[in-house]
Design a protein around this motif. Structure first.
Motif, short mmCIF file in Angstrom:
data_model
loop_
_atom_site.label_atom_id
_atom_site.label_comp_id
_atom_site.label_asym_id
_atom_site.label_seq_id
_atom_site.Cartn_x
_atom_site.Cartn_y
_atom_site.Cartn_z
N ASP A 80 1.00 -1.24 0.10
CA ASP A 80 0.23 -0.07 0.16
C ASP A 80 1.00 1.38 -0.37
N ARG A 81 1.95 1.25 0.63
CA ARG A 81 2.84 2.18 0.31
C ARG A 81 3.05 2.08 -0.41
N LEU A 82 3.42 1.79 -1.58
CA LEU A 82 4.26 1.47 -3.34
C LEU A 82 3.16 2.76 -4.07
N MET A 83 1.73 2.65 -3.36
CA MET A 83 0.92 3.11 -4.76
C MET A 83 0.35 4.26 -3.45
N LYS A 84 0.26 4.84 -4.96
CA LYS A 84 -1.11 6.62 -4.39
C LYS A 84 -1.92 6.42 -4.41
N ARG A 85 -2.64 5.80 -4.75
CA ARG A 85 -3.82 5.74 -4.07
C ARG A 85 -3.93 5.10 -2.93
N PRO A 90 -3.90 4.54 7.05
CA PRO A 90 -2.98 4.66 8.24
C PRO A 90 -2.48 3.96 8.84
N LEU A 91 -2.23 2.46 7.84
CA LEU A 91 -1.20 2.02 8.38
C LEU A 91 0.16 1.87 7.69
N PRO A 92 -0.35 2.33 5.94
CA PRO A 92 1.53 2.86 5.58
C PRO A 92 2.01 4.06 5.81
N ASP A 93 1.11 5.03 6.54
CA ASP A 93 1.60 6.58 6.65
C ASP A 93 1.60 6.22 8.13
N GLN A 94 1.86 4.44 8.73
CA GLN A 94 2.35 5.01 10.27
C GLN A 94 1.53 5.67 11.31
N ARG A 95 0.58 6.56 11.34
CA ARG A 95 -1.02 6.67 12.04
C ARG A 95 -1.29 5.97 12.83
N ILE A 96 -1.14 5.17 12.27
CA ILE A 96 -1.46 3.51 13.30
C ILE A 96 -0.47 2.82 13.50
N GLU A 97 -0.05 1.90 14.36
CA GLU A 97 1.37 1.19 14.69
C GLU A 97 0.87 0.38 13.82
N SER A 98 1.78 -0.93 13.30
CA SER A 98 1.72 -2.07 12.59
C SER A 98 0.94 -3.29 13.66
N ARG A 99 1.27 -3.41 14.78
CA ARG A 99 0.69 -4.10 15.90
C ARG A 99 -0.98 -3.54 16.44
N SER A 100 -0.41 -2.17 16.60
CA SER A 100 -1.98 -2.31 17.30
C SER A 100 -2.90 -2.43 15.64
N GLY A 101 -2.55 -1.88 15.01
CA GLY A 101 -3.14 -2.24 13.77
C GLY A 101 -3.41 -4.26 13.47
#
Length: 302
Positions: A80-85, A90-101
């Motif tokens: 998801d971090r590699l695609m514009k759309r 929240p996860l690729p933008d690191q607004r939520i931590e992976s473990r929490s997600g």
């Protein structure tokens, strides 16, 4: 996540954090799942709708569907971090931590499963859980392996009305639920292919195989799209022939299928992104309108 990002998370307003977790559940898709489940429940109930069970079925289905959407984003956070759309999710933008997600998504899935088993029936719980398993365990990893993922993904995508029917009846052996499955399956393949054609560069940059192999001019994409939109006609007819729906649904369903087919043919005649976008919008319009046709036919009949 580094300490700077953790401090940013701590300082963020609570409403923003809640909004991000809500986005993680893919609310648009989750709502579509609930509506499709509702259609299956109502048709499966016949003339005797148990509204208490319906409410429980909606709650349990929401939990599993929301958790499935969230866990899909957890699994695909790197691509998801590699695609514009999707880069601003929240996860690729690191607004939520992976473990929490991950904890959030799995908590929703298993709470939904146990809720359906206890408050509705085990069959409804099993259908919803199998839907999540196929979506997360087969479809999601297959997106990086083969375009066959589109057909595989259409299976869990088409199961919500089966889950609704199972919630109402406690079984999965009646033909009506599988005809509803057919409508959603045949709808979903051209819907996803139109999106894939529009976003093919984005998908390619993330290593996702969402279009038929070696299909630069779109002939294979058109072929499979046409096969599926044409499949909507016999399924719609069968619902009427088996007396599961009435003449109102038959007429409206056929008109909607003709409209969807027309935009698919338009894409076939000139395979541009503009025509793919029109085909996508036709698919987006088709499903809610065909469910509206089901409701109109059902409640006028009663």
């Amino acid at each position: 996540m580094n300490s700077v990002n953790e401090n940013v998370l701590i300082k963020r307003p609570f409403s923003e954090v809640v909004s991000d977790y809500y986005q993680l559940t893919k609310p648009g898709i989750t709502m579509s799942v609930l509506v499709s489940m509702l259609v299956g429940f109502i048709l499966g109930s016949g003339s005797d709708i148990n509204f208490s069970i319906l409410v429980h079925a909606l709650i349990g289905t929401y939990l599993i569907a929301a958790g499935t959407g969230a866990h899909n984003q957890f699994i695909e956070r790197v691509s998801d971090r590699l695609m514009k759309r999707t880069a601003k999710r929240p996860l690729p933008d690191q607004r939520i931590e992976s473990r929490s997600g991950m904890i959030f998504s799995l908590s929703l899935i298993f709470s939904g499963l146990f809720y359906l088993i206890l408050m509705v029936n085990p069959v409804a719980g099993a259908v919803s859980f199998v839907t999540a398993l196929i979506y997360l365990g087969v479809y999601t990893p297959m997106k990086k392996v083969s375009p066959v993922n589109i057909a595989i993904g259409a299976i869990p995508g088409a199961l919500p009305p089966v889950g609704g029917w199972a919630a109402a009846t406690g079984n999965i052996a009646e033909p009506g639920m599988w005809l509803l499955f057919g409508i959603m399956f045949f709808w979903q393949v051209p819907h996803v292919l139109s999106i894939a054609w529009l976003c093919k560069d984005d998908y390619s940059s993330a290593g996702l195989k969402m279009l038929p192999k070696n299909d630069e001019v779109g002939r294979k994409t058109l072929f499979w799209s046409m096969i599926c939109v044409l499949g909507l006609f016999p399924v719609t007819l069968a619902l009427w022939q088996l007396n599961i729906s009435g003449m109102i649904f038959l007429v409206l369903g056929m008109i909607l299928a003709i409209g969807f087919t027309a935009y698919t043919i338009k894409f076939g005649m000139d395979r541009t992104k503009e025509n793919a976008k029109k085909m996508m919008f036709a698919s987006i319009a088709y499903l809610p309108l065909v469910w509206v046709a089901v409701f109109i036919d059902r409640f006028i009949s009663f």
